[in-house]
Scaffold this motif. Structure first.
Motif, PDB file in Angstrom:
ATOM      1  N   LEU A 217       0.958  -1.153   0.075  1.00 29.70           N
ATOM      2  CA  LEU A 217      -0.022  -0.020  -0.201  1.00 29.70           C
ATOM      3  C   LEU A 217       0.973   1.233  -0.130  1.00 29.70           C
ATOM      4  O   LEU A 217       1.975   1.394   0.915  1.00 29.70           O
ATOM      5  N   THR A 218       0.689   2.006  -1.074  1.00 35.34           N
ATOM      6  CA  THR A 218       1.602   3.212  -1.023  1.00 35.34           C
ATOM      7  C   THR A 218       0.720   4.632  -1.222  1.00 35.34           C
ATOM      8  O   THR A 218      -0.257   4.535  -1.531  1.00 35.34           O
ATOM      9  N   VAL A 219       1.278   5.462  -0.503  1.00 37.32           N
ATOM     10  CA  VAL A 219       0.688   6.654  -0.110  1.00 37.32           C
ATOM     11  C   VAL A 219       1.500   7.865  -0.439  1.00 37.32           C
ATOM     12  O   VAL A 219       2.710   7.737  -0.290  1.00 37.32           O
ATOM     13  N   ASN A 220       1.041   9.270  -0.773  1.00 37.33           N
ATOM     14  CA  ASN A 220       1.843  10.298  -1.119  1.00 37.33           C
ATOM     15  C   ASN A 220       1.968  11.279  -0.077  1.00 37.33           C
ATOM     16  O   ASN A 220       2.939  11.960   0.002  1.00 37.33           O
ATOM     17  N   ASN A 221       1.825  10.483   1.308  1.00 35.77           N
ATOM     18  CA  ASN A 221       2.205  11.210   2.447  1.00 35.77           C
ATOM     19  C   ASN A 221       2.299  10.481   3.620  1.00 35.77           C
ATOM     20  O   ASN A 221       1.452   9.164   3.727  1.00 35.77           O
ATOM     21  N   TYR A 222       2.907  10.577   4.764  1.00 42.52           N
ATOM     22  CA  TYR A 222       3.155   9.743   5.809  1.00 42.52           C
ATOM     23  C   TYR A 222       1.915   9.789   6.840  1.00 42.52           C
ATOM     24  O   TYR A 222       1.666   8.688   7.549  1.00 42.52           O
TER      25      TYR A 222
END
Length: 302
Positions: A217-222
């Motif tokens: 699962l990749t996201v563009n912010n923490y």
């Protein structure tokens, strides 16, 4: 050159519309148009191309807009310095930092700053783009590397490491990996390697991906990464400062972490006497001292 005409020109160039500029300046469209026409006549040039969809700056207009933009920034700086009381802290303070640090560390702590200075107006700008402090895109910045822009006062606040964390519920269900090779049996949650992020974090994720992770699962912010971890979706790559506010998270593979990421506070040298800047700087330093004490306490308890 008439400053009032330049002020009106700047508003029109910024808005791209006579009507919108007039609304901002509380002038009629015809009054704005007359002032622009008068300025063009005094300069003997055309500043705007007129189109049905709005106004577009000519080459000469672009040159003048660059000049008025710099003038406006300088005036904003002067105004901010004049408004800084010698004894009180009030007014707007524009703070920029990354989405992750701003949402996970800074914003939850701002109550302490408002309790002390209730008349402050914080404009918190969270983005990965590095804003130009000397050009007054922001008053103060917290950055994940030492600023390279000239004419800045900078102070190193702390160091951050990217580490692996998971919820107890996830580990109870899926087991706790004891070696890197076992990560391919788990879902990894991380920033997308193509997203803007600190180099040390991207390097760690690239290293982990070499172990043929099956589910991601990749996201563009923490903040998004943290939400995935809190909802038991997998093992997340997160900055170590999240543990103070989420002590129930479990560190996985404790020998694995990124290189140290320095955190700097910076502001323009011309704002060195700003009471608002000083108040914010002291607040952040006090919170970091508290953060370090809490981390030390949690380490002893573990």
């Amino acid at each position: 050159m008439d400053w009032d005409k330049l002020r009106i020109f700047h508003a029109v160039a910024d808005a791209g519309s006579l009507t919108h500029a007039g609304d901002t300046l509380h002038l009629s469209q015809s009054a704005v148009s007359r002032q622009i026409r008068s300025l063009e006549e005094s300069l003997n040039t055309t500043l705007f191309h007129r189109h049905a969809r709005g106004l577009i700056l000519t080459e000469q207009g672009e040159l003048l807009f660059d000049a008025t933009r710099a003038m406006v920034k300088r005036l904003e700086t002067a105004t901010a310095r004049i408004r800084d009381s010698e004894e009180e802290v009030f007014g707007e303070l524009r703070v920029t930092t990354t989405t992750g640090f701003g949402t996970l560390w800074l914003a939850p702590r701002l109550a302490a700053l408002y309790d002390k200075y209730p008349d402050l107006k914080i404009d918190l700008m969270l983005e990965e783009r590095v804003l130009d402090l000397p050009m007054r895109e922001a008053d103060v910045a917290i950055r994940m590397k030492e600023p390279s822009q000239a004419d800045l006062i900078r102070k190193r606040l702390m160091g951050v490491h990217m580490r692996l964390y998971a919820s107890p519920e996830y580990l109870d269900r899926k087991g706790t990996p004891t070696e890197l090779d076992e990560l391919n049996q788990h879902r990894l949650i991380s920033m997308n390697v193509g997203s803007t992020q600190v180099g040390a974090g991207a390097s760690l994720v690239q290293h982990l991906l070499s172990y043929e992770i099956a589910s991601m699962l990749t996201v563009n912010n923490y903040f998004g990464v943290l939400q995935g971890v809190l909802h038991h979706l997998g093992i997340g790559v997160l900055p170590d400062y999240v543990i103070q506010d989420f002590p129930n998270l479990v560190r996985v593979l404790p020998e694995i972490e990124s290189g140290e990421i320095p955190v700097f506070l910076a502001f323009p040298a011309e704002l060195r006497h700003s009471k608002r800047i000083a108040a914010f700087r002291d607040f952040v330093q006090d919170e970091i001292i508290s953060y370090r004490k809490q981390v030390k306490k949690q380490s002893v308890e573990q």
